[in-house]
Write an enzyme that holds these catalytic residues in place. Structure first.
Site, short mmCIF file in Angstrom:
data_model
loop_
_atom_site.label_atom_id
_atom_site.label_comp_id
_atom_site.label_asym_id
_atom_site.label_seq_id
_atom_site.Cartn_x
_atom_site.Cartn_y
_atom_site.Cartn_z
N HIS A 54 -25.12 16.78 7.73
CA HIS A 54 -25.32 17.63 6.53
C HIS A 54 -26.80 17.62 6.12
O HIS A 54 -27.14 17.42 4.96
CB HIS A 54 -24.40 17.16 5.39
CG HIS A 54 -22.96 17.36 5.73
ND1 HIS A 54 -22.18 18.31 5.14
CD2 HIS A 54 -22.18 16.76 6.67
CE1 HIS A 54 -20.96 18.27 5.68
NE2 HIS A 54 -20.95 17.34 6.60
N HIS A 64 -14.84 18.13 6.50
CA HIS A 64 -15.71 17.23 5.72
C HIS A 64 -14.89 16.41 4.71
O HIS A 64 -15.20 15.26 4.44
CB HIS A 64 -16.75 18.09 5.00
CG HIS A 64 -17.88 17.36 4.36
ND1 HIS A 64 -18.37 16.15 4.80
CD2 HIS A 64 -18.65 17.69 3.29
CE1 HIS A 64 -19.37 15.77 4.03
NE2 HIS A 64 -19.55 16.67 3.10
ZN LIG Z 1 -22.50 19.30 3.10
#
Ligand SMILES: [Zn+2]
Length: 216
Positions: A54, A64
């Site tokens: 990220h 995620h």
């Molecule tokens: Zn992210």
């Protein structure tokens, strides 16, 4: 420069990835090391890149936060390529449904939020704690609207002290693709064509992306 030429101009809204750049506190730091260099007599120049998934301008995959969510390698191209609206958010604290409702967002839209972050957070290489983020209520609102994609102009959709899990989960469960860490300082609110594609990292939770806009 003629009007037509301006119209066709692409605006790069990505953040350069470099060693020592700002990242979310606790995320792996960026470390780019030149392992061979023609200036040192090597046959080619080549670097080794170490970074979190990220880093810089990037896309969050549902994986995620959701164990069974889609990985970044399965993002539909149309999630982040197509027409998009840049909306100006004037609230200095967070993005709230009251302000969003004035823009009459529709199901399936791609929306990028230009907040007050754009004019302040990219002036420093340090992490800014009090950036404008998406409120819990706005996360619910956007989820119920079922917009296709959202983009924010700092490192996360959720604030530094907020419930990051709730906000990410609400958006990702609703099937919304999230672009984070955009530089919208050079972009006026309006309609654009967005091209933003993440690296195809197999089964990964997110990946850096290059993002550009062209007025339409
Ligand atoms: Zn992210």
């Amino acid at each position: 420069m003629g009007v037509k030429k301006m119209k066709n101009k692409w605006i790069d809204i990505s953040i350069p990835i470099r060693t020592g750049m700002v990242n979310w506190p606790g995320d792996p730091p960026v470390d780019i090391e030149r392992v061979s260099d023609v200036r040192r007599g090597d046959s080619c120049t080549l670097s080794k890149i170490g970074m979190g998934s990220h880093t810089g301008t990037h896309i969050d995959a549902p994986r995620h936060f959701l164990a069974e969510g889609k990985p970044i390698s399965q993002i539909p191209i149309e999630a982040t390529v197509g027409t998009a609206r840049v909306i100006e958010i004037l609230d200095p604290e967070s993005i709230k449904p009251e302000e969003l409702s004035r823009h009459h967002l529709r199901r399936g839209e791609r929306v990028l939020f230009k907040t007050l972050n754009s004019t302040r957070v990219w002036q420093t290489t340090r992490f800014v704690e009090d950036f404008v983020s998406i409120s819990k209520e706005a996360a619910d609102y956007l989820s119920s609207l079922k917009v296709k994609t959202i983009g924010v102009d700092y490192l996360s959709v959720s604030g530094f002290r907020d419930d990051s899990t709730f906000i990410h989960e609400a958006l990702l469960r609703a099937g919304i693709w999230i672009i984070e860490t955009l530089d919208l300082s050079q972009v006026k609110p309006g309609k654009y064509y967005l091209v933003c594609l993440p690296l195809k990292i197999d089964e990964c939770d997110g990946a850096p992306a290059r993002a550009v806009l062209r007025p339409v």
